[in-house]
Design a protein around this motif. Structure first.
Motif, PDB file in Angstrom:
ATOM      1  N   LYS A 111      12.068  51.602  57.378  1.00 56.27           N
ATOM      2  CA  LYS A 111      11.322  51.064  58.520  1.00 56.27           C
ATOM      3  C   LYS A 111      10.118  51.946  58.844  1.00 56.27           C
ATOM      4  CE  LYS A 111      14.998  50.298  61.241  1.00 56.27           C
ATOM      5  NZ  LYS A 111      15.733  50.096  62.469  1.00 56.27           N
ATOM      6  N   HIS A 133      19.209  54.808  55.242  1.00 60.71           N
ATOM      7  CA  HIS A 133      18.195  54.266  54.340  1.00 60.71           C
ATOM      8  C   HIS A 133      17.321  53.229  55.033  1.00 60.71           C
ATOM      9  CE1 HIS A 133      16.651  51.726  51.023  1.00 60.71           C
ATOM     10  NE2 HIS A 133      16.487  52.903  50.431  1.00 60.71           N
ATOM     11  N   ALA A 134      17.937  52.329  55.757  1.00 59.08           N
ATOM     12  CA  ALA A 134      17.184  51.262  56.430  1.00 59.08           C
ATOM     13  C   ALA A 134      16.191  51.841  57.434  1.00 59.08           C
ATOM     14  CB  ALA A 134      18.144  50.294  57.124  1.00 59.08           C
TER      15      ALA A 134
END
Length: 106
Positions: free
Chosen positions: A88, A83-84
């Motif tokens: 980004k 997810h991160a």
């Protein structure tokens, strides 16, 4: 079963189509023509007609086996993009979700 002008207007509204009266009348005629043709096809006796297409293909007579074959591959589990990392790459987020411009006005 006949399609009515009300049916055409309802579906056009669901699809967010702005049909003119002329377009609605043509759509009504075309849809009813299709349904009439399907009714004619349903009158045919197809009990002795082999299916021509299906999800899984039967092997031909020269390969007389009892198994079926498919063109599908086996499902393989692979890790998802974290997810991160996805966030980004986003041009704009609210921290949890992608932010995109509104495209449907209603």
């Amino acid at each position: 079963m006949k399609v009515t002008g009300k049916d055409v207007a309802f579906v056009a509204d669901l699809a967010n189509l702005g049909l003119t009266d002329q377009e609605r009348q043509r759509m009504l005629k075309d849809l009813n023509s299709i349904l009439e043709y399907i009714d004619r096809l349903n009158e045919l006796d197809t009990s002795n007609v082999q299916p021509m297409a299906q999800i899984s293909a039967q092997l031909g007579p020269s390969e007389a086996k009892t198994t079926e074959t498919t063109a599908w591959r086996e499902d393989i589990l692979v890790p998802c993009l974290p997810h991160a990392d996805a966030m980004k790459n986003a041009p704009e987020t609210d921290g949890d979700f992608f932010k995109v411009p509104k495209v449907i006005e209603k």
